[in-house]
Write a protein that holds these residues in place. Sequence first.
Motif, PDB file in Angstrom:
ATOM      1  N   GLU A   1      -0.390  23.260  77.910  1.00  0.00           N
ATOM      2  CA  GLU A   1       0.111  24.155  77.041  1.00  0.00           C
ATOM      3  C   GLU A   1       1.439  24.683  77.626  1.00  0.00           C
ATOM      4  O   GLU A   1       1.496  25.018  78.946  1.00  0.00           O
ATOM      5  N   ASN A   2       2.259  25.028  76.735  1.00  0.00           N
ATOM      6  CA  ASN A   2       3.773  25.215  77.150  1.00  0.00           C
ATOM      7  C   ASN A   2       4.416  26.484  76.466  1.00  0.00           C
ATOM      8  O   ASN A   2       3.725  26.631  75.286  1.00  0.00           O
ATOM      9  N   THR A   3       5.198  26.992  76.888  1.00  0.00           N
ATOM     10  CA  THR A   3       5.698  28.299  76.302  1.00  0.00           C
ATOM     11  C   THR A   3       7.307  28.214  76.406  1.00  0.00           C
ATOM     12  O   THR A   3       7.664  27.771  77.284  1.00  0.00           O
ATOM     13  N   ARG A   4       7.994  28.963  75.377  1.00  0.00           N
ATOM     14  CA  ARG A   4       9.227  29.120  75.470  1.00  0.00           C
ATOM     15  C   ARG A   4       9.666  30.256  74.672  1.00  0.00           C
ATOM     16  O   ARG A   4       9.015  30.733  73.736  1.00  0.00           O
ATOM     17  N   ASP A   5      10.931  31.013  75.039  1.00  0.00           N
ATOM     18  CA  ASP A   5      11.218  32.273  74.420  1.00  0.00           C
ATOM     19  C   ASP A   5      12.233  31.791  73.472  1.00  0.00           C
ATOM     20  O   ASP A   5      13.241  31.505  74.069  1.00  0.00           O
ATOM     21  N   ILE A   6      12.224  32.222  72.112  1.00  0.00           N
ATOM     22  CA  ILE A   6      13.074  31.892  71.110  1.00  0.00           C
ATOM     23  C   ILE A   6      13.820  33.286  70.795  1.00  0.00           C
ATOM     24  O   ILE A   6      13.256  34.201  70.301  1.00  0.00           O
ATOM     25  N   PRO A   7      15.096  33.410  71.015  1.00  0.00           N
ATOM     26  CA  PRO A   7      15.965  34.750  70.913  1.00  0.00           C
ATOM     27  C   PRO A   7      16.252  34.792  69.162  1.00  0.00           C
ATOM     28  O   PRO A   7      16.490  33.860  68.656  1.00  0.00           O
ATOM     29  N   TYR A   8      16.062  36.076  68.885  1.00  0.00           N
ATOM     30  CA  TYR A   8      16.450  36.702  67.587  1.00  0.00           C
ATOM     31  C   TYR A   8      16.871  37.750  67.394  1.00  0.00           C
ATOM     32  O   TYR A   8      16.812  38.634  68.194  1.00  0.00           O
ATOM     33  N   GLN A   9      17.654  37.973  66.372  1.00  0.00           N
ATOM     34  CA  GLN A   9      18.753  39.158  66.330  1.00  0.00           C
ATOM     35  C   GLN A   9      17.840  40.325  65.291  1.00  0.00           C
ATOM     36  O   GLN A   9      17.195  39.865  64.409  1.00  0.00           O
ATOM     37  N   VAL A  10      17.949  41.482  65.854  1.00  0.00           N
ATOM     38  CA  VAL A  10      17.273  42.514  65.162  1.00  0.00           C
ATOM     39  C   VAL A  10      18.530  43.850  65.108  1.00  0.00           C
ATOM     40  O   VAL A  10      19.230  44.251  65.954  1.00  0.00           O
ATOM     41  N   ASP A  11      18.745  43.959  63.764  1.00  0.00           N
ATOM     42  CA  ASP A  11      19.975  44.911  63.545  1.00  0.00           C
ATOM     43  C   ASP A  11      19.216  46.164  63.185  1.00  0.00           C
ATOM     44  O   ASP A  11      18.021  46.230  62.818  1.00  0.00           O
ATOM     45  N   GLY A  12      20.239  47.323  63.256  1.00  0.00           N
ATOM     46  CA  GLY A  12      19.657  48.843  63.149  1.00  0.00           C
ATOM     47  C   GLY A  12      20.895  49.576  63.196  1.00  0.00           C
ATOM     48  O   GLY A  12      21.912  49.238  62.997  1.00  0.00           O
ATOM     49  N   THR A  13      20.686  50.996  63.018  1.00  0.00           N
ATOM     50  CA  THR A  13      21.491  51.978  63.017  1.00  0.00           C
ATOM     51  C   THR A  13      21.137  53.056  63.625  1.00  0.00           C
ATOM     52  O   THR A  13      20.032  53.466  63.693  1.00  0.00           O
ATOM     53  N   LEU A  14      22.202  53.947  64.475  1.00  0.00           N
ATOM     54  CA  LEU A  14      22.194  54.974  65.062  1.00  0.00           C
ATOM     55  C   LEU A  14      22.737  55.940  64.138  1.00  0.00           C
ATOM     56  O   LEU A  14      23.664  56.108  63.659  1.00  0.00           O
TER      57      LEU A  14
ATOM     58  N   GLN B   1      15.882  40.206  70.744  1.00  0.00           N
ATOM     59  CA  GLN B   1      14.337  40.163  70.814  1.00  0.00           C
ATOM     60  C   GLN B   1      14.127  38.579  71.092  1.00  0.00           C
ATOM     61  O   GLN B   1      14.931  37.685  70.869  1.00  0.00           O
ATOM     62  N   PHE B   2      12.857  38.389  71.688  1.00  0.00           N
ATOM     63  CA  PHE B   2      12.344  37.034  72.024  1.00  0.00           C
ATOM     64  C   PHE B   2      11.031  36.788  71.478  1.00  0.00           C
ATOM     65  O   PHE B   2      10.263  37.814  71.596  1.00  0.00           O
ATOM     66  N   PHE B   3      10.781  35.956  70.799  1.00  0.00           N
ATOM     67  CA  PHE B   3       9.571  35.321  70.445  1.00  0.00           C
ATOM     68  C   PHE B   3       9.023  34.344  71.355  1.00  0.00           C
ATOM     69  O   PHE B   3       9.759  33.260  71.704  1.00  0.00           O
ATOM     70  N   GLU B   4       7.734  34.611  71.710  1.00  0.00           N
ATOM     71  CA  GLU B   4       7.138  33.525  72.777  1.00  0.00           C
ATOM     72  C   GLU B   4       6.386  32.588  71.905  1.00  0.00           C
ATOM     73  O   GLU B   4       5.389  32.880  71.215  1.00  0.00           O
ATOM     74  N   GLN B   5       6.847  31.250  71.887  1.00  0.00           N
ATOM     75  CA  GLN B   5       6.141  30.265  71.158  1.00  0.00           C
ATOM     76  C   GLN B   5       5.420  29.593  72.071  1.00  0.00           C
ATOM     77  O   GLN B   5       5.960  28.977  73.205  1.00  0.00           O
ATOM     78  N   THR B   6       4.141  28.881  71.769  1.00  0.00           N
ATOM     79  CA  THR B   6       3.176  28.405  72.458  1.00  0.00           C
ATOM     80  C   THR B   6       2.705  27.125  71.943  1.00  0.00           C
ATOM     81  O   THR B   6       2.539  27.148  70.745  1.00  0.00           O
ATOM     82  N   TRP B   7       2.844  26.062  72.496  1.00  0.00           N
ATOM     83  CA  TRP B   7       2.274  24.565  71.927  1.00  0.00           C
ATOM     84  C   TRP B   7       1.535  24.003  73.210  1.00  0.00           C
ATOM     85  O   TRP B   7       1.829  23.897  74.277  1.00  0.00           O
ATOM     86  N   VAL B   8       0.801  22.965  72.596  1.00  0.00           N
ATOM     87  CA  VAL B   8       0.096  21.884  73.541  1.00  0.00           C
ATOM     88  C   VAL B   8       0.997  20.530  73.167  1.00  0.00           C
ATOM     89  O   VAL B   8       0.992  20.190  72.163  1.00  0.00           O
ATOM     90  N   ASP B   9       1.213  20.080  74.400  1.00  0.00           N
ATOM     91  CA  ASP B   9       1.767  18.560  74.296  1.00  0.00           C
ATOM     92  C   ASP B   9       0.904  17.448  74.185  1.00  0.00           C
ATOM     93  O   ASP B   9      -0.248  17.835  74.142  1.00  0.00           O
ATOM     94  N   GLU B  10       1.562  16.391  74.259  1.00  0.00           N
ATOM     95  CA  GLU B  10       0.588  15.238  74.074  1.00  0.00           C
ATOM     96  C   GLU B  10      -0.686  14.880  75.337  1.00  0.00           C
ATOM     97  O   GLU B  10      -1.406  14.556  75.159  1.00  0.00           O
ATOM     98  N   ALA B  11      -0.098  15.638  76.441  1.00  0.00           N
ATOM     99  CA  ALA B  11      -0.852  15.361  77.589  1.00  0.00           C
ATOM    100  C   ALA B  11      -1.900  16.555  77.566  1.00  0.00           C
ATOM    101  O   ALA B  11      -2.724  16.749  78.589  1.00  0.00           O
TER     102      ALA B  11
END
Length: 238
Positions: A97-110, A84-94
């Motif tokens: 507003e910037n955004t980037r997607d940070i991937p992370y793992q989600v585990d489960g079972t069927l 899955q991806f977490f959308e990170q937002t921040w404001v730079d020195e200028a």
Amino acid sequence: MLLALSAIPAASAQSYLFDNPENRAYFGVRAGIDISSAANGGAMFSNKPGFSVGAVYNIPVVANFYFEPGLHLFYNVFGTSTVQFFEQTWVDEAGVENTRDIPYQVDGTLRNFGFRIPLNLGYHFDFAPDLSVHAFTGPQLNLSLVARYHQNEVITPGNERVQSESVDAFGTNGYKHVDLQWNFGVGLTYQRYYMTVGGSVGITKMKSASVIPCGPYNVDLGRSIRRNLVNISVGYNF
């Protein structure tokens, strides 16, 4: 004369080995450990243990050949790992507003529960009155009654805690209620006790490519898969 008499036990042993005149039909009970794997699943799916319990009816056909239908209750589990991806937002020195997607793992079972109907053809070699070795193969039908996707709790890169959740995995693009496998294996019978090691190869799809809504996500469980199994079981013949 002595040579002829000495040949009788050897001939009798040969007869029992390949064509035992004492062959009879019997019921047997079985309980075993299933190791499930998803054919064509790739890295998204991992092997997990489950179990099966049930009964068989062994029917002699000709010589030491036999037909053995059965009915088993099974519980199979497949591990899953999705990104899955977490959308990170921040404001730079200028002040932009910037955004980037940070991937992370989600585990489960069927998790899958249902009935299994093996229809095995086999042959047994009777080395002694209380010792036999078996080899068998044949089709196996899986009738799935329950199929659920369980997602583990996870903390996102934004420190948000997403609770565990369980959702139904059946549907047009999900689990099938019926799938077919092909069995093979070898077994050992001592007196009335039985042990076998075998496997089952998936022939038809167990699950289509699916996207399952779960919590804040639409979990993409990828392409369609077939069910493969390794089984170690013990039993008793009546």
